[in-house]
Design an enzyme around this catalytic site. Structure first.
Site, PDB file in Angstrom:
ATOM      1  CD  GLU A 136       5.442 -12.446 -11.774  1.00  0.00           C
ATOM      2  OE1 GLU A 136       4.815 -12.798 -12.790  1.00  0.00           O
ATOM      3  OE2 GLU A 136       4.924 -12.358 -10.657  1.00  0.00           O
ATOM      4  CD  GLU A 196       1.802 -35.116 -27.346  1.00  0.00           C
ATOM      5  OE1 GLU A 196       2.694 -35.856 -26.896  1.00  0.00           O
ATOM      6  OE2 GLU A 196       1.915 -34.485 -28.402  1.00  0.00           O
ATOM      7  CG  HIS A 215       1.253 -30.002 -24.501  1.00  0.00           C
ATOM      8  ND1 HIS A 215       2.331 -29.193 -24.813  1.00  0.00           N
ATOM      9  CD2 HIS A 215       0.744 -30.425 -25.689  1.00  0.00           C
ATOM     10  CE1 HIS A 215       2.463 -29.145 -26.140  1.00  0.00           C
ATOM     11  NE2 HIS A 215       1.507 -29.870 -26.687  1.00  0.00           N
ATOM     12  CG  HIS A 244      -0.380 -25.788 -28.909  1.00  0.00           C
ATOM     13  ND1 HIS A 244      -1.220 -26.359 -29.848  1.00  0.00           N
ATOM     14  CD2 HIS A 244       0.349 -26.813 -28.385  1.00  0.00           C
ATOM     15  CE1 HIS A 244      -1.004 -27.666 -29.890  1.00  0.00           C
ATOM     16  NE2 HIS A 244      -0.064 -27.967 -29.005  1.00  0.00           N
ATOM     17  CG  HIS A 259       4.379 -28.831 -30.351  1.00  0.00           C
ATOM     18  ND1 HIS A 259       4.410 -30.162 -30.710  1.00  0.00           N
ATOM     19  CD2 HIS A 259       3.195 -28.660 -29.721  1.00  0.00           C
ATOM     20  CE1 HIS A 259       3.290 -30.755 -30.318  1.00  0.00           C
ATOM     21  NE2 HIS A 259       2.532 -29.859 -29.708  1.00  0.00           N
TER      22      HIS A 259
END
Length: 272
Positions: free
Chosen positions: A170, A116, A140, A142, A211
């Site tokens: 919040e 990525e 990134h 999951h 994803h």
């Protein structure tokens, strides 16, 4: 001082370990990158190799020319970063045109940054420009509940954001601009990188349907905090739905009152 003993590398390692313990990184899932400050590079420059092999990024990021990035490796497991940093993370230098990179430290196993990396660099490029260089982290992961919600919530920015805003008072304070949503796409290529960077022009959190999620922050605490806050909101949402759905909630006027008192610029496009 060894590269692994520096504050920025230790902060990087802490995030990967905390995130693995959260359950956001099964196997080799997820990745992290940090745009290193000039003074941090100067402190370790004697331990960096001269670039030997320049590899194409796949995208052009001229405003990142000659910058250095600390990044997780392809196929590497977050749970192993704290155990063997030099095998699992590395420092990559961008060339003078912003089109190629070379590994100059670490990644002794696998030898390449995450698949990525093009998406990370495109988003670093966007955030560097938009924040005058303040934002330095792209993360990134999951997170389970966020992914689960992409199967039941409409995959558009407004409805996804509004649902998460309602889950805790919040939340609109933490991400007042909202959350972007990318429909399912094949990961690791230029198309999803372009789709993500387009949304990163407006948001600091972008969800990839079915994803995971991308976050951008000025430092490790901010990026981790965004991921953690959004995922907790998603967990509350999953629980509320499992209990039969909302019987009462925070109204749009409540959100406006919150924005007034906390002096935040809440995204009015996401309110009715």
């Amino acid at each position: 001082m060894l590269v692994t003993d520096t504050e920025f590398v230790q902060g990087f390692i802490r995030l990967t370990d905390d995130a693995f313990r959260k359950g956001w990184h099964e196997r080799n899932g997820g990745n992290l990158s940090y745009r290193i400050k000039d003074e941090e590079i100067e402190a370790v420059k004697d331990q960096l190799a001269q670039p030997k092999e320049w590899l194409p990024i796949g995208v052009s990021v001229p405003n990142l020319a000659n910058e250095y990035f600390l990044v997780t490796g392809t196929g590497r497991y977050m749970r192993n970063v704290i155990l063997k940093p030099e095998e699992n993370i590395g420092i990559a230098k961008i060339d003078a045109k912003g089109e190629n990179y070379a590994v100059v430290w670490g990644l002794t196993v696998g030898h390449h940054p995450t698949s990525e990396f093009p998406t990370h660099l495109m988003n670093h490029s966007i955030k560097k420009e938009l924040t005058n260089g303040v934002n330095r982290v792209i993360y990134h992961a999951h997170p389970t509940n966020i992914i689960a919600l992409t199967f039941v919530l409409p995959l558009n920015d407004k409805e996804f954001t509004h649902e998460l805003w309602e889950m805790a008072t919040e939340d609109p304070v933490i991400f007042p601009e909202g959350i972007g949503v990318v429909p399912w796409m094949v990961p690791g290529g230029s198309e999803i990188a372009k789709a993500t960077s387009k949304l990163m022009q407006k948001y600091n959190i972008v969800v990839w349907a079915h994803h995971g999620m991308f976050c951008s922050g000025k430092d490790f605490d901010e990026a981790f905090g965004l991921m953690d806050t959004a995922e907790k909101a998603a967990e509350i949402c999953v629980k509320v739905r499992s209990m039969g759905g909302k019987k009462q909630t925070i109204s749009d006027q409540n959100f406006r009152d919150l924005a007034r008192d906390f002096k935040i610029n809440l995204n009015e496009d996401f309110l009715d």
